[in-house]
Write a protein that holds these residues in place. Sequence first.
Motif, PDB file in Angstrom:
ATOM      1  N   GLN A 173       0.824  -1.194   0.000  1.00 36.53           N
ATOM      2  CA  GLN A 173       0.000   0.000   0.000  1.00 36.53           C
ATOM      3  C   GLN A 173       0.872   1.262   0.000  1.00 36.53           C
ATOM      4  O   GLN A 173       0.539   2.275  -0.627  1.00 36.53           O
ATOM      5  CB  GLN A 173      -0.917   0.007   1.222  1.00 36.53           C
ATOM      6  CG  GLN A 173      -1.916  -1.141   1.267  1.00 36.53           C
ATOM      7  CD  GLN A 173      -2.986  -1.019   0.203  1.00 36.53           C
ATOM      8  OE1 GLN A 173      -2.754  -1.382  -0.949  1.00 36.53           O
ATOM      9  NE2 GLN A 173      -4.135  -0.485   0.567  1.00 36.53           N
ATOM     10  N   THR A 174       1.979   1.177   0.737  1.00 38.75           N
ATOM     11  CA  THR A 174       2.911   2.308   0.759  1.00 38.75           C
ATOM     12  C   THR A 174       3.486   2.563  -0.638  1.00 38.75           C
ATOM     13  O   THR A 174       3.622   3.719  -1.077  1.00 38.75           O
ATOM     14  CB  THR A 174       4.045   2.047   1.759  1.00 38.75           C
ATOM     15  OG1 THR A 174       3.498   1.821   3.047  1.00 38.75           O
ATOM     16  CG2 THR A 174       5.000   3.219   1.831  1.00 38.75           C
ATOM     17  N   GLN A 175       3.824   1.481  -1.330  1.00 36.83           N
ATOM     18  CA  GLN A 175       4.330   1.630  -2.695  1.00 36.83           C
ATOM     19  C   GLN A 175       3.280   2.253  -3.607  1.00 36.83           C
ATOM     20  O   GLN A 175       3.601   3.081  -4.486  1.00 36.83           O
ATOM     21  CB  GLN A 175       4.751   0.254  -3.246  1.00 36.83           C
ATOM     22  CG  GLN A 175       5.869  -0.412  -2.483  1.00 36.83           C
ATOM     23  CD  GLN A 175       7.131   0.440  -2.483  1.00 36.83           C
ATOM     24  OE1 GLN A 175       7.604   0.868  -3.532  1.00 36.83           O
ATOM     25  NE2 GLN A 175       7.667   0.701  -1.298  1.00 36.83           N
ATOM     26  N   LEU A 176       2.029   1.880  -3.374  1.00 40.01           N
ATOM     27  CA  LEU A 176       0.949   2.451  -4.174  1.00 40.01           C
ATOM     28  C   LEU A 176       0.820   3.949  -3.904  1.00 40.01           C
ATOM     29  O   LEU A 176       0.620   4.753  -4.834  1.00 40.01           O
ATOM     30  CB  LEU A 176      -0.362   1.739  -3.866  1.00 40.01           C
ATOM     31  CG  LEU A 176      -1.597   2.208  -4.652  1.00 40.01           C
ATOM     32  CD1 LEU A 176      -1.353   2.081  -6.156  1.00 40.01           C
ATOM     33  CD2 LEU A 176      -2.825   1.386  -4.238  1.00 40.01           C
ATOM     34  N   ARG A 177       0.948   4.340  -2.666  1.00 40.31           N
ATOM     35  CA  ARG A 177       0.890   5.761  -2.318  1.00 40.31           C
ATOM     36  C   ARG A 177       2.066   6.528  -2.941  1.00 40.31           C
ATOM     37  O   ARG A 177       1.961   7.697  -3.319  1.00 40.31           O
ATOM     38  CB  ARG A 177       0.885   5.928  -0.804  1.00 40.31           C
ATOM     39  CG  ARG A 177      -0.449   5.550  -0.160  1.00 40.31           C
ATOM     40  CD  ARG A 177      -0.412   5.789   1.354  1.00 40.31           C
ATOM     41  NE  ARG A 177      -1.708   5.530   1.937  1.00 40.31           N
ATOM     42  CZ  ARG A 177      -2.164   4.343   2.292  1.00 40.31           C
ATOM     43  NH1 ARG A 177      -1.403   3.284   2.078  1.00 40.31           N
ATOM     44  NH2 ARG A 177      -3.363   4.194   2.814  1.00 40.31           N
ATOM     45  N   ARG A 178       3.217   5.860  -2.996  1.00 39.08           N
ATOM     46  CA  ARG A 178       4.370   6.500  -3.644  1.00 39.08           C
ATOM     47  C   ARG A 178       4.063   6.787  -5.121  1.00 39.08           C
ATOM     48  O   ARG A 178       4.418   7.846  -5.655  1.00 39.08           O
ATOM     49  CB  ARG A 178       5.595   5.595  -3.519  1.00 39.08           C
ATOM     50  CG  ARG A 178       6.880   6.229  -4.051  1.00 39.08           C
ATOM     51  CD  ARG A 178       8.030   5.234  -3.971  1.00 39.08           C
ATOM     52  NE  ARG A 178       8.328   4.861  -2.604  1.00 39.08           N
ATOM     53  CZ  ARG A 178       9.109   5.582  -1.783  1.00 39.08           C
ATOM     54  NH1 ARG A 178       9.633   6.727  -2.217  1.00 39.08           N
ATOM     55  NH2 ARG A 178       9.345   5.168  -0.562  1.00 39.08           N
ATOM     56  N   ARG A 179       3.382   5.850  -5.751  1.00 37.61           N
ATOM     57  CA  ARG A 179       2.989   6.063  -7.153  1.00 37.61           C
ATOM     58  C   ARG A 179       1.986   7.200  -7.269  1.00 37.61           C
ATOM     59  O   ARG A 179       2.033   8.006  -8.200  1.00 37.61           O
ATOM     60  CB  ARG A 179       2.405   4.781  -7.732  1.00 37.61           C
ATOM     61  CG  ARG A 179       3.421   3.636  -7.897  1.00 37.61           C
ATOM     62  CD  ARG A 179       2.729   2.389  -8.409  1.00 37.61           C
ATOM     63  NE  ARG A 179       2.074   2.653  -9.696  1.00 37.61           N
ATOM     64  CZ  ARG A 179       1.164   1.847 -10.236  1.00 37.61           C
ATOM     65  NH1 ARG A 179       0.785   0.748  -9.601  1.00 37.61           N
ATOM     66  NH2 ARG A 179       0.628   2.147 -11.401  1.00 37.61           N
ATOM     67  N   MET A 180       1.081   7.246  -6.281  1.00 36.53           N
ATOM     68  CA  MET A 180       0.099   8.335  -6.279  1.00 36.53           C
ATOM     69  C   MET A 180       0.802   9.681  -6.156  1.00 36.53           C
ATOM     70  O   MET A 180       0.412  10.675  -6.783  1.00 36.53           O
ATOM     71  CB  MET A 180      -0.896   8.150  -5.136  1.00 36.53           C
ATOM     72  CG  MET A 180      -1.836   6.965  -5.316  1.00 36.53           C
ATOM     73  SD  MET A 180      -2.821   6.664  -3.821  1.00 36.53           S
ATOM     74  CE  MET A 180      -3.645   8.246  -3.644  1.00 36.53           C
ATOM     75  N   ALA A 181       1.846   9.700  -5.316  1.00 36.76           N
ATOM     76  CA  ALA A 181       2.588  10.951  -5.149  1.00 36.76           C
ATOM     77  C   ALA A 181       3.288  11.355  -6.445  1.00 36.76           C
ATOM     78  O   ALA A 181       3.620  12.533  -6.648  1.00 36.76           O
ATOM     79  CB  ALA A 181       3.611  10.807  -4.024  1.00 36.76           C
ATOM     80  N   SER A 182       3.509  10.356  -7.316  1.00 43.68           N
ATOM     81  CA  SER A 182       4.167  10.633  -8.594  1.00 43.68           C
ATOM     82  C   SER A 182       3.176  11.014  -9.680  1.00 43.68           C
ATOM     83  O   SER A 182       3.552  11.184 -10.840  1.00 43.68           O
ATOM     84  CB  SER A 182       4.977   9.414  -9.044  1.00 43.68           C
ATOM     85  OG  SER A 182       5.949   9.079  -8.077  1.00 43.68           O
ATOM     86  N   GLY A 183       1.882  11.054  -9.312  1.00 43.17           N
ATOM     87  CA  GLY A 183       0.893  11.498 -10.280  1.00 43.17           C
ATOM     88  C   GLY A 183      -0.156  10.479 -10.647  1.00 43.17           C
ATOM     89  O   GLY A 183      -1.093  10.787 -11.395  1.00 43.17           O
ATOM     90  N   VAL A 184      -0.036   9.227 -10.181  1.00 42.80           N
ATOM     91  CA  VAL A 184      -1.038   8.212 -10.476  1.00 42.80           C
ATOM     92  C   VAL A 184      -2.297   8.526  -9.683  1.00 42.80           C
ATOM     93  O   VAL A 184      -2.241   8.800  -8.478  1.00 42.80           O
ATOM     94  CB  VAL A 184      -0.526   6.808 -10.124  1.00 42.80           C
ATOM     95  CG1 VAL A 184      -1.621   5.770 -10.347  1.00 42.80           C
ATOM     96  CG2 VAL A 184       0.695   6.480 -10.960  1.00 42.80           C
ATOM     97  N   THR A 185      -3.429   8.524 -10.333  1.00 44.88           N
ATOM     98  CA  THR A 185      -4.686   8.844  -9.670  1.00 44.88           C
ATOM     99  C   THR A 185      -5.514   7.582  -9.472  1.00 44.88           C
ATOM    100  O   THR A 185      -5.455   6.638 -10.265  1.00 44.88           O
ATOM    101  CB  THR A 185      -5.492   9.864 -10.476  1.00 44.88           C
ATOM    102  OG1 THR A 185      -5.746   9.311 -11.776  1.00 44.88           O
ATOM    103  CG2 THR A 185      -4.730  11.177 -10.608  1.00 44.88           C
ATOM    104  N   LEU A 186      -6.317   7.584  -8.399  1.00 46.06           N
ATOM    105  CA  LEU A 186      -7.218   6.473  -8.100  1.00 46.06           C
ATOM    106  C   LEU A 186      -8.645   6.989  -8.013  1.00 46.06           C
ATOM    107  O   LEU A 186      -8.894   8.150  -7.646  1.00 46.06           O
ATOM    108  CB  LEU A 186      -6.835   5.811  -6.778  1.00 46.06           C
ATOM    109  CG  LEU A 186      -5.444   5.184  -6.687  1.00 46.06           C
ATOM    110  CD1 LEU A 186      -5.224   4.619  -5.295  1.00 46.06           C
ATOM    111  CD2 LEU A 186      -5.271   4.084  -7.735  1.00 46.06           C
TER     112      LEU A 186
END
Length: 381
Positions: A173-186
Motif C-alpha cells: 500500500q505504501t508503494q501504491l501511495r508512492r505512485r500516487m505521489a508521482s501522479g497516479v490517480t485512483l
Amino acid sequence: MNPVKLLIVDDLRENLVALEALIRQEDRQIYKAFSGDEALALLLEHDFALAILDVQMPGMNGLDLAAMMRGTEKTRRIPIVFVSAGAQELNYAFKGYETGAVDFLYKPLDPHAVRSKVNVFVEIYRQRQQQEMLLAELRDTQAELQRSIEMRDDFVSMVSHELRTPLNTLYLQTQLRRRMASGVTLTPAQMTAMVERDEQQIRNMVRLIDDMLDVSRLRKGTLAIQPAAADLAVLVKRVIESYADQGANVGCPMEYSGPDTLPGIWDEFRIEQVVANLLTNAIRYGGGKPVKVTVEASGQEATVSVRDQGIGIAPQDQARIFEQFERAVGKQVAPGLGLGLFITRQIVEAHGGTISVESSAGEGSTFIVRLPRRTPSAPLS
C-alpha cells in the motif's frame, strides 16, 4: 508413606514367628512363606525391600530359591539375606554369596544384629524409592522444559509469520501511495478499498499483540476482570454489528436471536472479547454460510451460543482447541496464533462460567458460553 514389604521364608513355623517378632514395625508389612514355591508366588505378586531365606528347607532350599530370584527380572534386584546354622554350614556361605546373597544371619539369631541389618536394608530401599521418584520428576521436568522450548520456537515462528502478512500488505500500500505521489490517480472506490485494507491489516496486528499480551498476563496471574453492570444482549448485538461487514464479505451473514435486553454483572470489555473471538472463528471456519448467534437467560444464568455451518470439529479435537497454540481443525490450519479460544476459556472461567463446543466434522460447530449473572465470588485477579 506406604509400608515397606519384607519376605521371610522358613519351613518351620516357630522360626517364622520368632523372626517376624524381631523385625516387625508399624511401617512394615511382613509376608511369610513356608516353602520356596510359596515364596515364588509372593515374589511375583509383591515388591519386596528384602527377602530373608532359610538355607536348609525341604524341596526347594534357600540357595535354589535365590538362584531363581536372580534369574527373574522382577526379583533379581531384591536383596537376599540367608539364615544359616553358622559354622556347621560354612559351605553354604560360599554358595550363598555365589547366588547373590548380600548378607548372612547365623543361628541362634542375635536380635540386635537382626534388627540392625533389616533397618539398613529398609533404609536403602526407601532411599532408592526416593531417588526413583526424583528421577521421574526430573524426567517430567525435562520433558516439560523441552515442550516449553518447542512451544517458544513455534510461537516465535507463528508471530513472525502472522506479522509478515499484514506488514507486506501495508508495504504494498505504501508503494501504491508512492505512485500516487508521482501522479497516479485512483478512483474514490479504489481509495476506499485501499483504506479498508489498511484498517483490516492494522486490526489484525493489534489483535495479534492483544492476544500475546493476554497470554503473558495469564501466565503471570494478572489478567484481571472488573465485573460491573452490563447488558449482555446489547453487548452481543454491538459485537455482531462490528463484524457484520467482515462476515458478509465472505458469505457469512450473522443472525441474532434473543432478547432485546439482558442485564447482569460482567466485565463488559472481556465478554466483548469472548464474543469477538467466537465470531472470528465462525467467520474463519464457517464455509461461507450464515452464522447464528443466540442469547438466552435461565434463572441466574445467561447463555451465548455461536453456531456456524462450516467444516466442524472432530471429537478428538474438541478438547485441545481450547489449549494454547492449537489451530488445526481436521486438516485445515487457519491463520492466527491459536490463542483465541484459550484466552476465551480463561475469561469465561474467570467469570465463574463454562464454555463448550458441540460439533461433528463437516457439520458445523456450536460454541456455548454459560455465564452466571452475579459477580463471581473469586474472580481471577
